[in-house]
Design a protein around this motif. Structure first.
Motif, PDB file in Angstrom:
ATOM      1  N   MET A   1      56.069 127.768 112.615  1.00 60.24           N
ATOM      2  CA  MET A   1      55.059 128.492 111.863  1.00 60.24           C
ATOM      3  C   MET A   1      55.180 128.205 110.367  1.00 60.24           C
ATOM      4  O   MET A   1      54.178 128.158 109.674  1.00 60.24           O
ATOM      5  N   SER A   2      56.385 128.008 109.869  1.00 62.48           N
ATOM      6  CA  SER A   2      56.557 127.765 108.444  1.00 62.48           C
ATOM      7  C   SER A   2      56.000 126.400 108.045  1.00 62.48           C
ATOM      8  O   SER A   2      55.577 126.228 106.902  1.00 62.48           O
ATOM      9  N   ILE A   3      55.986 125.452 108.977  1.00 62.42           N
ATOM     10  CA  ILE A   3      55.419 124.138 108.676  1.00 62.42           C
ATOM     11  C   ILE A   3      53.915 124.253 108.492  1.00 62.42           C
ATOM     12  O   ILE A   3      53.336 123.677 107.562  1.00 62.42           O
ATOM     13  N   ILE A   4      53.251 125.022 109.342  1.00 67.28           N
ATOM     14  CA  ILE A   4      51.806 125.228 109.232  1.00 67.28           C
ATOM     15  C   ILE A   4      51.478 125.927 107.923  1.00 67.28           C
ATOM     16  O   ILE A   4      50.529 125.561 107.225  1.00 67.28           O
ATOM     17  N   LYS A   5      52.265 126.937 107.564  1.00 69.19           N
ATOM     18  CA  LYS A   5      52.037 127.652 106.309  1.00 69.19           C
ATOM     19  C   LYS A   5      52.260 126.745 105.106  1.00 69.19           C
ATOM     20  O   LYS A   5      51.517 126.805 104.130  1.00 69.19           O
ATOM     21  N   ALA A   6      53.245 125.884 105.174  1.00 72.20           N
ATOM     22  CA  ALA A   6      53.507 124.953 104.077  1.00 72.20           C
ATOM     23  C   ALA A   6      52.359 123.966 103.908  1.00 72.20           C
ATOM     24  O   ALA A   6      51.943 123.675 102.780  1.00 72.20           O
ATOM     25  N   ILE A   7      51.819 123.475 105.003  1.00 71.65           N
ATOM     26  CA  ILE A   7      50.683 122.553 104.942  1.00 71.65           C
ATOM     27  C   ILE A   7      49.464 123.278 104.396  1.00 71.65           C
ATOM     28  O   ILE A   7      48.736 122.747 103.551  1.00 71.65           O
ATOM     29  N   TYR A   8      49.222 124.505 104.855  1.00 67.74           N
ATOM     30  CA  TYR A   8      48.099 125.301 104.353  1.00 67.74           C
ATOM     31  C   TYR A   8      48.226 125.540 102.852  1.00 67.74           C
ATOM     32  O   TYR A   8      47.273 125.359 102.101  1.00 67.74           O
ATOM     33  N   ASN A   9      49.390 125.929 102.399  1.00 72.55           N
ATOM     34  CA  ASN A   9      49.602 126.185 100.975  1.00 72.55           C
ATOM     35  C   ASN A   9      49.448 124.919 100.143  1.00 72.55           C
ATOM     36  O   ASN A   9      48.967 124.968  99.017  1.00 72.55           O
ATOM     37  N   PHE A  10      49.826 123.773 100.701  1.00 71.94           N
ATOM     38  CA  PHE A  10      49.682 122.515  99.975  1.00 71.94           C
ATOM     39  C   PHE A  10      48.217 122.102  99.869  1.00 71.94           C
ATOM     40  O   PHE A  10      47.748 121.696  98.813  1.00 71.94           O
ATOM     41  N   LEU A  11      47.467 122.233 100.960  1.00 75.59           N
ATOM     42  CA  LEU A  11      46.070 121.788 100.971  1.00 75.59           C
ATOM     43  C   LEU A  11      45.131 122.775 100.303  1.00 75.59           C
ATOM     44  O   LEU A  11      44.248 122.386  99.546  1.00 75.59           O
ATOM     45  N   VAL A  12      45.281 124.050 100.586  1.00 71.14           N
ATOM     46  CA  VAL A  12      44.328 125.048 100.111  1.00 71.14           C
ATOM     47  C   VAL A  12      44.957 125.939  99.059  1.00 71.14           C
ATOM     48  O   VAL A  12      44.433 126.080  97.955  1.00 71.14           O
ATOM     49  N   GLY A  13      46.024 126.582  99.381  1.00 70.21           N
ATOM     50  CA  GLY A  13      46.716 127.429  98.431  1.00 70.21           C
ATOM     51  C   GLY A  13      46.223 128.858  98.387  1.00 70.21           C
ATOM     52  O   GLY A  13      46.954 129.763  98.061  1.00 70.21           O
ATOM     53  N   ASP A  14      44.973 129.088  98.739  1.00 72.24           N
ATOM     54  CA  ASP A  14      44.431 130.438  98.652  1.00 72.24           C
ATOM     55  C   ASP A  14      43.302 130.584  99.671  1.00 72.24           C
ATOM     56  O   ASP A  14      42.447 129.710  99.790  1.00 72.24           O
ATOM     57  N   ILE A  15      43.275 131.679 100.367  1.00 68.63           N
ATOM     58  CA  ILE A  15      42.268 131.915 101.392  1.00 68.63           C
ATOM     59  C   ILE A  15      40.878 132.086 100.782  1.00 68.63           C
ATOM     60  O   ILE A  15      39.875 131.731 101.393  1.00 68.63           O
TER      61      ILE A  15
END
Length: 68
Positions: A1-15
């Motif tokens: 799960m932390s890998i998915i969150k890291a990728i999300y934070n890198f690509l988008v950073g904010d919902i």
């Protein structure tokens, strides 16, 4: 799960950015798909730029208010 969150934070950073850009793109898809809105197709570039600027301004404003 932390890998998915890291990728999300890198690509988008904010919902807010993610949702705002998706809504802007959906509006542009509607402009191109609905024949009654064909007169606005020429302004699709301006709509994309304004939508993106509004979303980024909202996110920046939210970040500035949160750090006070």
């Amino acid at each position: 799960m932390s890998i998915i969150k890291a990728i999300y934070n890198f690509l988008v950073g904010d919902i807010v950015i993610l949702v705002g850009i998706i809504i802007t793109l959906l509006i542009l898809v509607l402009l191109n798909a609905v024949s009654g809105l064909s007169m606005l197709r020429g302004a699709s570039g301006i709509i994309m730029i304004l939508g993106t600027l509004i979303v980024l301004t909202l996110t920046l404003t939210r970040e500035l208010r949160g750090h006070r």
